[in-house]
Structure formats: C-alpha cells, structure tokens
Design a protein around this motif. Structure first.
Motif, PDB file in Angstrom:
ATOM      1  N   UNK A  72     -27.664 -16.683 -10.600  1.00 41.19           N
ATOM      2  CA  UNK A  72     -26.862 -17.747 -11.208  1.00 41.19           C
ATOM      3  C   UNK A  72     -27.437 -19.088 -10.818  1.00 41.19           C
ATOM      4  N   UNK A  73     -27.131 -20.093 -11.610  1.00 43.39           N
ATOM      5  CA  UNK A  73     -27.540 -21.440 -11.274  1.00 43.39           C
ATOM      6  C   UNK A  73     -27.860 -22.263 -12.490  1.00 43.39           C
ATOM      7  N   UNK A  74     -28.572 -23.322 -12.252  1.00 43.94           N
ATOM      8  CA  UNK A  74     -28.917 -24.266 -13.306  1.00 43.94           C
ATOM      9  C   UNK A  74     -29.094 -25.635 -12.703  1.00 43.94           C
ATOM     10  N   UNK A  75     -28.876 -26.664 -13.533  1.00 39.33           N
ATOM     11  CA  UNK A  75     -29.073 -28.034 -13.090  1.00 39.33           C
ATOM     12  C   UNK A  75     -27.737 -28.699 -12.790  1.00 39.33           C
ATOM     13  N   UNK A  76     -27.697 -29.468 -11.714  1.00 38.20           N
ATOM     14  CA  UNK A  76     -26.497 -30.243 -11.408  1.00 38.20           C
ATOM     15  C   UNK A  76     -26.639 -31.651 -11.997  1.00 38.20           C
TER      16      UNK A  76
END
Length: 141
Positions: A72-76
């Motif tokens: 999971x994740x991505x850009x903040x």
C-alpha cells in the motif's frame, strides 16, 4: 536380467520425477494497483522462494500453508512516495487462505520527490525485502 534392469530404470525415473516436482504454494496479492500490479507481486514471491522452495515445502507443507502479499502507499501532500509492504504466511482451507497469520513481515519506506516510476520501483523493492525477511525467519540460511 534385462527385465530387471528395465524395471529398475523405470522405478529410478519415477523416484527422480517425484523428487523434482515441488508443489506450489497458494499465493494471493491484495496490493494497491497504483503502486504494484498482481503479476509483479506474484513474480517477486515466486523468484524469492525459488531457491528455498524445496526446503520450505518440507518444513511448511504447501497443502497447509500459503502466502499473502499486500503493498500500500502512494504520494502524500508534499509529493513524498510512502510505501508499506507486508507478507503473511496463512493457513490453507481447501483452495483458499484463511486470514489467521502465522508469521508476518512488514517493511516500509519513504522517498521524497519521487516520480511515479520510482515509487513503483520502491514498492517492488520493499515487497522483495519483506519476502526475504519472511523466508529468513522460516528457513534460516
């Protein structure tokens, strides 16, 4: 004498083929498609397990255990790529996994100013690291 040799050769071939075929584990991937696709996750699991598969299957039979990967994740808001990767060893029931983790390995990282491709590469690296950590805990070198 020749029929005995033929019988011995046939038995030898059967034993060799029985030892060569190691059954595969049930694997599932519940990763975010934005950071890692299913095919890549399954390939990482398969590649990491390849050299330890026979020993792993002997200690943890494929009919009783399987593996689940989650990335999971991505850009903040500050454009930092944040990734969490988890691999769990789960019991098998029939042809599916039961979510009662026996062992779990989790890794995470952040990469400021990353491009989308760099974020995907980080996700792959973190999953590979989690799988290697899991395998080391199951089958020490």
């Amino acid at each position: 004498m020749k029929p005995q040799l033929a019988h011995l050769a046939a038995m030898s071939a059967l034993v060799t083929s029985a030892h060569a075929a190691v059954p595969a584990y049930i694997t599932q991937d519940h990763s975010s498609a934005a950071v890692l696709d299913n095919a890549s996750a399954h390939a990482i699991l398969k590649d990491a397990m390849a050299d330890k598969l026979a020993r792993l299957a002997k200690l943890y039979p494929t009919r009783r255990w399987g593996f689940l990967s989650e990335v999971e994740g991505g850009f903040n808001a500050s454009k930092t790529c944040v990734i969490t990767a988890r691999v769990s060893m789960l019991p098998v029931s029939g042809k599916s996994l039961i979510y009662k983790p026996n062992r779990t390995a989790t890794t995470f990282d952040a990469l400021p100013g990353a491009t989308r491709e760099q974020c995907r590469d980080l996700a792959k690296a973190k999953l590979r690291e989690a799988v290697e950590s899991m395998l080391f805990s199951l089958v020490p070198s």
